[in-house]
Design a protein around this motif. Structure first.
Motif, PDB file in Angstrom:
ATOM      1  N   GLY A  75       0.934  -1.275  -0.009  1.00  0.00           N
ATOM      2  CA  GLY A  75       0.086  -0.049   0.154  1.00  0.00           C
ATOM      3  C   GLY A  75       0.927   1.381   0.093  1.00  0.00           C
ATOM      4  O   GLY A  75       0.101   2.520  -0.107  1.00  0.00           O
ATOM      5  N   THR A  76       1.987   1.126   0.086  1.00  0.00           N
ATOM      6  CA  THR A  76       2.785   2.289   0.242  1.00  0.00           C
ATOM      7  C   THR A  76       4.351   1.937  -0.126  1.00  0.00           C
ATOM      8  O   THR A  76       4.651   0.582   0.064  1.00  0.00           O
ATOM      9  CB  THR A  76       2.828   3.244   1.404  1.00  0.00           C
ATOM     10  N   SER A  77       5.318   2.834  -0.208  1.00  0.00           N
ATOM     11  CA  SER A  77       6.665   2.386  -0.391  1.00  0.00           C
ATOM     12  C   SER A  77       7.480   2.718   0.767  1.00  0.00           C
ATOM     13  O   SER A  77       7.373   4.104   1.420  1.00  0.00           O
ATOM     14  CB  SER A  77       7.392   3.558  -1.483  1.00  0.00           C
ATOM     15  N   GLY A  78       7.938   2.032   1.501  1.00  0.00           N
ATOM     16  CA  GLY A  78       8.613   1.743   2.879  1.00  0.00           C
ATOM     17  C   GLY A  78       9.994   3.063   2.310  1.00  0.00           C
ATOM     18  O   GLY A  78      10.276   2.899   1.153  1.00  0.00           O
ATOM     19  N   ASP A  79      10.638   3.401   3.430  1.00  0.00           N
ATOM     20  CA  ASP A  79      11.736   4.550   3.081  1.00  0.00           C
ATOM     21  C   ASP A  79      12.939   3.466   3.237  1.00  0.00           C
ATOM     22  O   ASP A  79      13.269   3.067   4.590  1.00  0.00           O
ATOM     23  CB  ASP A  79      11.809   5.289   4.333  1.00  0.00           C
ATOM     24  N   LYS A  80      13.666   2.991   2.340  1.00  0.00           N
ATOM     25  CA  LYS A  80      14.876   2.186   2.337  1.00  0.00           C
ATOM     26  C   LYS A  80      15.930   2.977   2.999  1.00  0.00           C
ATOM     27  O   LYS A  80      16.628   2.234   3.321  1.00  0.00           O
ATOM     28  CB  LYS A  80      14.945   1.933   0.987  1.00  0.00           C
ATOM     29  N   MET A  81      15.977   4.109   3.123  1.00  0.00           N
ATOM     30  CA  MET A  81      16.998   4.744   3.962  1.00  0.00           C
ATOM     31  C   MET A  81      17.064   4.378   5.254  1.00  0.00           C
ATOM     32  O   MET A  81      18.212   4.565   5.893  1.00  0.00           O
ATOM     33  CB  MET A  81      16.996   6.352   3.609  1.00  0.00           C
ATOM     34  N   ILE A  82      16.106   4.047   5.850  1.00  0.00           N
ATOM     35  CA  ILE A  82      15.962   3.577   7.356  1.00  0.00           C
ATOM     36  C   ILE A  82      17.073   2.582   7.628  1.00  0.00           C
ATOM     37  O   ILE A  82      17.476   2.786   8.510  1.00  0.00           O
ATOM     38  CB  ILE A  82      14.475   3.406   7.624  1.00  0.00           C
ATOM     39  N   ASP A  83      16.725   1.372   6.657  1.00  0.00           N
ATOM     40  CA  ASP A  83      17.670   0.449   6.776  1.00  0.00           C
ATOM     41  C   ASP A  83      19.218   0.621   6.181  1.00  0.00           C
ATOM     42  O   ASP A  83      20.052   0.291   7.147  1.00  0.00           O
ATOM     43  CB  ASP A  83      17.271  -0.883   6.171  1.00  0.00           C
ATOM     44  N   SER A  84      19.291   1.630   5.224  1.00  0.00           N
ATOM     45  CA  SER A  84      20.499   1.582   4.453  1.00  0.00           C
ATOM     46  C   SER A  84      21.248   2.442   5.397  1.00  0.00           C
ATOM     47  O   SER A  84      22.683   2.244   5.730  1.00  0.00           O
ATOM     48  CB  SER A  84      20.188   2.111   3.385  1.00  0.00           C
ATOM     49  N   VAL A  85      20.979   3.593   6.129  1.00  0.00           N
ATOM     50  CA  VAL A  85      21.827   4.393   6.700  1.00  0.00           C
ATOM     51  C   VAL A  85      22.147   3.724   8.080  1.00  0.00           C
ATOM     52  O   VAL A  85      23.293   3.772   8.529  1.00  0.00           O
ATOM     53  CB  VAL A  85      21.025   5.649   7.399  1.00  0.00           C
ATOM     54  N   ARG A  86      21.483   2.808   8.745  1.00  0.00           N
ATOM     55  CA  ARG A  86      22.001   1.968   9.717  1.00  0.00           C
ATOM     56  C   ARG A  86      22.966   1.215   9.415  1.00  0.00           C
ATOM     57  O   ARG A  86      24.215   0.934  10.105  1.00  0.00           O
ATOM     58  CB  ARG A  86      21.103   1.117  10.375  1.00  0.00           C
ATOM     59  N   ALA A  87      22.811   0.428   8.120  1.00  0.00           N
ATOM     60  CA  ALA A  87      23.798  -0.806   7.534  1.00  0.00           C
ATOM     61  C   ALA A  87      25.168  -0.189   7.028  1.00  0.00           C
ATOM     62  O   ALA A  87      26.265  -0.564   7.335  1.00  0.00           O
ATOM     63  CB  ALA A  87      23.138  -1.391   6.560  1.00  0.00           C
ATOM     64  N   LYS A  88      25.066   1.104   6.616  1.00  0.00           N
ATOM     65  CA  LYS A  88      26.323   1.593   5.958  1.00  0.00           C
ATOM     66  C   LYS A  88      26.947   2.741   7.256  1.00  0.00           C
ATOM     67  O   LYS A  88      28.098   3.048   6.632  1.00  0.00           O
ATOM     68  CB  LYS A  88      25.785   2.680   4.570  1.00  0.00           C
ATOM     69  N   THR A  89      26.336   2.837   7.959  1.00  0.00           N
ATOM     70  CA  THR A  89      27.130   3.663   9.229  1.00  0.00           C
ATOM     71  C   THR A  89      27.517   3.234  10.400  1.00  0.00           C
ATOM     72  O   THR A  89      28.776   3.793  10.905  1.00  0.00           O
ATOM     73  CB  THR A  89      26.358   5.281   9.457  1.00  0.00           C
ATOM     74  N   ARG A  90      27.071   2.298  10.946  1.00  0.00           N
ATOM     75  CA  ARG A  90      27.490   1.643  12.025  1.00  0.00           C
ATOM     76  C   ARG A  90      28.712   0.786  11.842  1.00  0.00           C
ATOM     77  O   ARG A  90      28.839  -0.125  10.994  1.00  0.00           O
ATOM     78  CB  ARG A  90      26.202   0.912  12.447  1.00  0.00           C
ATOM     79  N   GLY A  91      29.926   1.232  12.701  1.00  0.00           N
ATOM     80  CA  GLY A  91      30.972   0.666  12.562  1.00  0.00           C
ATOM     81  C   GLY A  91      32.160   0.953  11.524  1.00  0.00           C
ATOM     82  O   GLY A  91      33.035   0.484  11.186  1.00  0.00           O
ATOM     83  N   ASN A  92      31.554   1.945  10.729  1.00  0.00           N
ATOM     84  CA  ASN A  92      32.028   2.512   9.600  1.00  0.00           C
ATOM     85  C   ASN A  92      32.917   3.628  10.096  1.00  0.00           C
ATOM     86  O   ASN A  92      32.517   4.870  10.588  1.00  0.00           O
ATOM     87  CB  ASN A  92      31.385   3.176   8.542  1.00  0.00           C
ATOM     88  N   ASP A  93      34.385   3.742  10.093  1.00  0.00           N
ATOM     89  CA  ASP A  93      35.273   4.725  10.399  1.00  0.00           C
ATOM     90  C   ASP A  93      35.063   6.049   9.903  1.00  0.00           C
ATOM     91  O   ASP A  93      35.541   7.150  10.347  1.00  0.00           O
ATOM     92  CB  ASP A  93      36.799   4.205  10.463  1.00  0.00           C
ATOM     93  N   GLU A  94      34.390   6.164   8.629  1.00  0.00           N
ATOM     94  CA  GLU A  94      34.284   7.229   8.017  1.00  0.00           C
ATOM     95  C   GLU A  94      33.172   8.194   8.502  1.00  0.00           C
ATOM     96  O   GLU A  94      33.061   9.392   8.184  1.00  0.00           O
ATOM     97  CB  GLU A  94      34.005   7.146   6.449  1.00  0.00           C
ATOM     98  N   PHE A  95      32.244   7.508   9.519  1.00  0.00           N
ATOM     99  CA  PHE A  95      31.312   8.331   9.997  1.00  0.00           C
ATOM    100  C   PHE A  95      31.592   8.435  11.828  1.00  0.00           C
ATOM    101  O   PHE A  95      32.137   7.529  12.240  1.00  0.00           O
ATOM    102  CB  PHE A  95      30.008   7.526   9.980  1.00  0.00           C
ATOM    103  N   ASP A  96      31.258   9.755  12.119  1.00  0.00           N
ATOM    104  CA  ASP A  96      31.340   9.952  13.672  1.00  0.00           C
ATOM    105  C   ASP A  96      30.449   9.002  14.351  1.00  0.00           C
ATOM    106  O   ASP A  96      29.204   9.204  14.181  1.00  0.00           O
ATOM    107  CB  ASP A  96      31.172  11.292  13.911  1.00  0.00           C
TER     108      ASP A  96
END
Length: 203
Positions: free
Chosen positions: A113-134
């Motif tokens: 019925g709608t498009s979920g926001d893919k960035m919700i999962d993406s921002v967690r997967a790509k930033t946690r434990g990544n030294d490039e992010f504070d």
């Protein structure tokens, strides 16, 4: 002869200029009712949303809500021959629900019925434990809010011929379910009925 030729060319130019300026025109929402078709249009969606939301907000269940509940959109099935944008319908409904102050919409998970926001999962997967992010600015685990309610729906149509004319009935069923218990806490069926000549088509 020269004058006749000049007059003739002037007339031709006028016709060409008129043809070039006979393009589309703007029509406001109310005036557009004069251009109704047998299919589903803007006015039909607005009418269904207005009726359904009014039914929902006046229900005893919603009246008893003290704290806003988190809502997700499940499947909205289009079982018509129309190209209905089900997300437009579901988001119009949930927008009015949110404006009532009784609901909050989550796009962390969703059905058709709608498009979920893919960035919700993406921002967690790509930033946690990544030294490039504070890591102090990265979203911590456990921040997503669990859903309490699910909105689902179905749209279908029925075509019949009556007195030499085509009648098309559209049915809109919306259902609100308590995800903890699986119980239906509210549902509503709105109908749109149109009659036109047999030359009119609704598919």
């Amino acid at each position: 002869m020269k004058k006749i030729l000049i007059v003739f060319l002037s007339i031709v130019s006028m016709f060409i200029f008129s043809a070039c300026n006979s393009g589309p025109e703007y029509v406001n929402a109310e005036d557009s009712r004069a251009y109704a078709s047998m299919g589903l249009d803007y006015h039909d969606i607005e009418s269904v949303v207005e009726k359904s939301v009014a039914s929902l907000l006046s229900s005893g269940y919603v009246q008893a809500i003290k704290q806003p509940k988190v809502l997700v959109i499940s499947d909205i099935i289009n079982d018509t021959m129309q190209n209905v944008d089900v997300e437009q319908l579901s988001r119009k409904v949930t927008r009015d629900m949110r404006n009532s102050g009784k609901f909050k919409l989550s796009l962390a998970i969703s059905g058709s019925g709608t498009s979920g926001d893919k960035m919700i999962d993406s921002v967690r997967a790509k930033t946690r434990g990544n030294d490039e992010f504070d890591q102090y600015s990265v979203i911590e685990k456990g921040q997503l809010k669990g859903a309490q309610l699910s909105l689902s729906g179905k749209i279908w149509q029925k075509n019949v011929t009556v007195s030499g004319k085509q009648r098309t009935d559209y049915f809109f069923l919306l259902t609100l379910v308590d995800l903890a218990t699986g119980e239906v806490v509210w549902d509503d069926e709105a109908n749109i009925i149109k009659v036109g000549s047999n030359r009119s088509v609704s598919w």
